[in-house]
Design a protein around this motif. Structure first.
Motif, mmCIF file in Angstrom:
data_model
loop_
_atom_site.group_PDB
_atom_site.id
_atom_site.type_symbol
_atom_site.label_atom_id
_atom_site.label_comp_id
_atom_site.label_asym_id
_atom_site.label_seq_id
_atom_site.Cartn_x
_atom_site.Cartn_y
_atom_site.Cartn_z
ATOM 1 N N ARG A 29 -4.670 10.078 -0.804
ATOM 2 C CA ARG A 29 -3.369 9.483 -1.071
ATOM 3 C C ARG A 29 -3.126 9.431 -2.566
ATOM 4 N NH1 ARG A 29 -2.976 3.863 1.862
ATOM 5 N NH2 ARG A 29 -4.586 3.482 0.350
ATOM 6 N N THR A 32 -2.630 4.419 -4.457
ATOM 7 C CA THR A 32 -3.582 3.457 -3.917
ATOM 8 C C THR A 32 -3.307 2.133 -4.608
ATOM 9 O OG1 THR A 32 -5.222 4.121 -5.550
ATOM 10 C CG2 THR A 32 -5.392 5.130 -3.382
ATOM 11 N N GLU A 42 -8.202 -3.841 -1.216
ATOM 12 C CA GLU A 42 -8.539 -3.670 0.193
ATOM 13 C C GLU A 42 -7.869 -4.716 1.071
ATOM 14 O OE1 GLU A 42 -12.764 -3.887 0.352
ATOM 15 O OE2 GLU A 42 -13.041 -2.370 -1.187
ATOM 16 N N ILE A 72 -5.401 -4.163 4.200
ATOM 17 C CA ILE A 72 -4.242 -3.319 3.923
ATOM 18 C C ILE A 72 -4.124 -2.267 5.022
ATOM 19 C CG2 ILE A 72 -3.364 -1.531 2.360
ATOM 20 C CD1 ILE A 72 -4.296 -3.161 0.067
ATOM 21 N N GLY A 73 -2.896 -2.034 5.481
ATOM 22 C CA GLY A 73 -2.665 -1.052 6.527
ATOM 23 C C GLY A 73 -2.479 -1.713 7.876
ATOM 24 N N ASP A 77 2.851 -1.829 8.332
ATOM 25 C CA ASP A 77 2.744 -1.015 7.138
ATOM 26 C C ASP A 77 3.397 0.337 7.397
ATOM 27 O OD1 ASP A 77 2.043 -0.200 4.650
ATOM 28 O OD2 ASP A 77 -0.043 0.237 5.126
ATOM 29 N N SER A 79 2.894 3.201 5.969
ATOM 30 C CA SER A 79 2.116 4.420 5.709
ATOM 31 C C SER A 79 1.356 4.922 6.898
ATOM 32 C CB SER A 79 1.124 4.200 4.583
ATOM 33 O OG SER A 79 0.235 3.159 4.890
#
Length: 79
Positions: A29, A32, A42, A72-73, A77, A79
């Motif tokens: 990616r 970040t 993180e 994260i994620g 999210d 992404s």
């Protein structure tokens, strides 16, 4: 090259520039998220989802009011 001292201000300064290299293809990616300390984040901490690294997240959890945190994620999210 100037022959006389009066010709010096008339000369133009030429600076050679190197062409930039072609960007390399990346398999990672490009963006970040980083923590405030500079490390890769993180965790998302607090209600406004600040990016934090593992050690900064643990430091935030030592406060008397326990903040919201998640990796994260998450589900919402993009992404």
């Amino acid at each position: 090259m100037a022959k006389k001292i009066e010709d010096l201000p008339k000369l133009t300064l030429v600076i050679p520039l190197k062409r930039p290299d072609k960007p390399k293809k990346r398999n990672v990616r490009i963006f970040t998220p980083t923590c405030g300390c500079g490390r890769e984040a993180e965790w998302e901490v607090y209600d406004h989802l600040e990016p934090h690294c593992d050690s900064c997240k643990n430091e935030a959890l030592t406060s008397t009011i326990k903040p919201f945190y998640r990796p994260i994620g998450g589900f919402d999210d993009a992404s």
